[in-house]
Write an enzyme that holds these catalytic residues in place. Structure first.
Site, short mmCIF file in Angstrom:
data_model
loop_
_atom_site.label_atom_id
_atom_site.label_comp_id
_atom_site.label_asym_id
_atom_site.label_seq_id
_atom_site.Cartn_x
_atom_site.Cartn_y
_atom_site.Cartn_z
CD GLN A 228 -3.03 0.84 0.11
OE1 GLN A 228 -3.32 -0.29 -0.28
NE2 GLN A 228 -3.57 1.93 -0.41
CG HIS A 263 -7.35 -3.05 -1.19
ND1 HIS A 263 -7.88 -4.06 -1.94
CD2 HIS A 263 -7.84 -1.90 -1.71
CE1 HIS A 263 -8.65 -3.57 -2.89
NE2 HIS A 263 -8.65 -2.24 -2.77
CG ASP A 270 -9.80 -2.66 -6.05
OD1 ASP A 270 -10.63 -2.37 -5.17
OD2 ASP A 270 -8.66 -2.16 -6.11
CD GLU A 317 -11.54 3.53 -5.13
OE1 GLU A 317 -11.64 2.37 -4.69
OE2 GLU A 317 -10.54 4.24 -4.98
CG HIS A 320 -12.95 -0.65 -2.89
ND1 HIS A 320 -11.59 -0.70 -2.67
CD2 HIS A 320 -13.52 -0.93 -1.68
CE1 HIS A 320 -11.35 -0.98 -1.39
NE2 HIS A 320 -12.51 -1.11 -0.78
ZN LIG Z 1 -9.93 -0.99 -3.84
#
Ligand SMILES: [Zn+2]
Length: 399
Positions: A228, A263, A270, A317, A320
């Protein structure tokens, strides 16, 4: 005239004193009696320490105000919050919120359950009410309680993770498994997810395939802290190089800062589509349309919807998804609240009653970490404990 008046006054005063002492004696006699009323013609007087409230009576029922009862229970139990879970299948509540207790030979009523919130957490007990031969209405105190949450580790699947609710240093989900057996293309071998999340994902994508929707691509699932960090640094440097005024802020909108990404929990993924392999166009795919409609039934939520960017502080998003488990995902669907709003509403309301679309009824009760849930002996409940934030857990009771 004066004498008559004062005589009358004396008589009234004596009568009042007599009634009062009678009341005090009765209150002192029965240890279990927490409150009572005096039958008087067609009405009951619900005697409180700080005043008198009237109960009304019809030919067939005594009408007991739910708000009066609630106030009384709160006072007697020194509770900040009181929630009554009435046996509405047994007793009707009229339009004024009064419980209609049928007048019968039985004279005792099992009104349902009551939940108190105090400084040590929640307490649940039965509300048993009886009317004795002298027409006194009484509620008995519970004899003893059992503590049920002590040392119980909460389920972690509904933990809020965002810029304000970061993962603790050294956070590590120990239940990560390699993704296998999913009806989707896996973009990298060895991709991992939380075990429970993966099980739910399998079931969800099997159902999508059965509905003829099968072009799913798993693009990104579990990411470690360092992965990340690399992603964030890359975006930060890119924005900086392009001369952005605030590269940190701009990068944060599209990539979560390490420690603030879902995440890292292994419970977020995703998802893209074979036909629409780019995030920017995924919302045009039938895979997106299917997920948006159905993911809730499998414990998932679209985590960063278009209309919630102010709350999530993350751009739209469509790809996601986050596993939070049922029935919370069903509640999110029904209320239209994003995860931030869900947590806020539980913090504000303390106890929430929810009827899911399949008819199941749940109670959600916010509880601080370290607090307990005390159940009156003999009371059984189907409950689970789940984590919301660093300070808050949620008790989920299935009725
Ligand atoms: Zn994501």
């Amino acid at each position: 005239m004066r004498n008559v008046k004062s005589k009358k006054f004396t008589l009234i005063a004596a009568a009042i004193i007599l009634v009062l002492s009678f009341t005090i004696v009765l209150a002192a006699q029965g240890k279990d009696i927490t409150w009572f009323s005096i039958f008087e013609g067609n009405s009951y007087k619900l005697q409180l320490e700080n005043g008198i409230k009237k109960l009304e009576k019809t030919d067939t029922a005594i009408l007991l105000g739910t708000e009066d009862l609630k106030a009384l229970l709160a006072e007697k139990n020194k509770a900040a919050e009181v929630y009554m879970d009435l046996n509405t299948d047994k007793y009707n509540v009229d339009e004024k919120g009064r419980i209609m207790l049928p007048i019968s030979e039985e004279k005792s009523y099992d009104l349902g359950k009551v939940f108190f919130m105090g400084s040590n957490g929640w307490t649940a007990r039965n509300i048993d009410i009886a009317i004795d031969d002298s027409k006194y209405l009484s509620a008995t105190n519970a004899k003893s309680y059992q503590s049920v949450l002590k040392d119980q580790a909460p389920d972690y699947h509904s933990r809020l993770v965002n810029q304000d609710n970061t993962l603790p240093d050294g956070y590590n989900n120990e239940n990560l498994v390699t993704i296998k057996g999913v009806q989707a293309i896996i973009s990298n071998k060895g991709m991992r997810l939380d075990k429970v999340t993966l099980e739910a994902l399998k079931i969800m994508l099997d159902k999508a395939a059965a509905d003829g929707v099968k072009g799913f691509v798993l693009n990104s699932t579990y990411r470690s802290y360092s992965e990340q960090k690399n992603l964030f640094d890359y975006r930060f440097n890119e924005r900086k190089a392009s001369g952005a005024a605030n590269p940190y802020e701009e990068a944060s909108k599209v990539v979560a800062y390490p420690g603030t990404s879902e995440h890292q929990t292994g419970m977020a993924l995703d998802i893209l589509s074979v036909e629409y392999p780019k995030g920017s166009v995924f919302s045009q795919s039938k895979e997106y349309a299917w997920l948006k409609e159905n993911c809730w039934d499998y414990g998932f939520i679209p985590r960063y919807p278009e209309e919630k960017t102010e709350k999530t502080k993350i751009s739209f998003e469509p790809w996601h998804y986050r596993y939070i488990g049922k029935p919370l995902s069903l509640y999110a669907k029904q209320t239209g609240l994003c995860l931030e709003e869900l947590v806020e509403s539980f913090q504000k309301n303390k106890l929430t009653s929810f009827k899911a679309s399949d008819g199941d009824v749940y109670l959600f009760m916010l509880i601080k970490k370290g607090q307990d849930f005390m159940l009156e002996d003999g009371l059984t409940m189907d409950y689970t404990l789940t984590e919301l934030t660093e300070e808050d857990n949620l008790i989920v009771i299935k009725k």
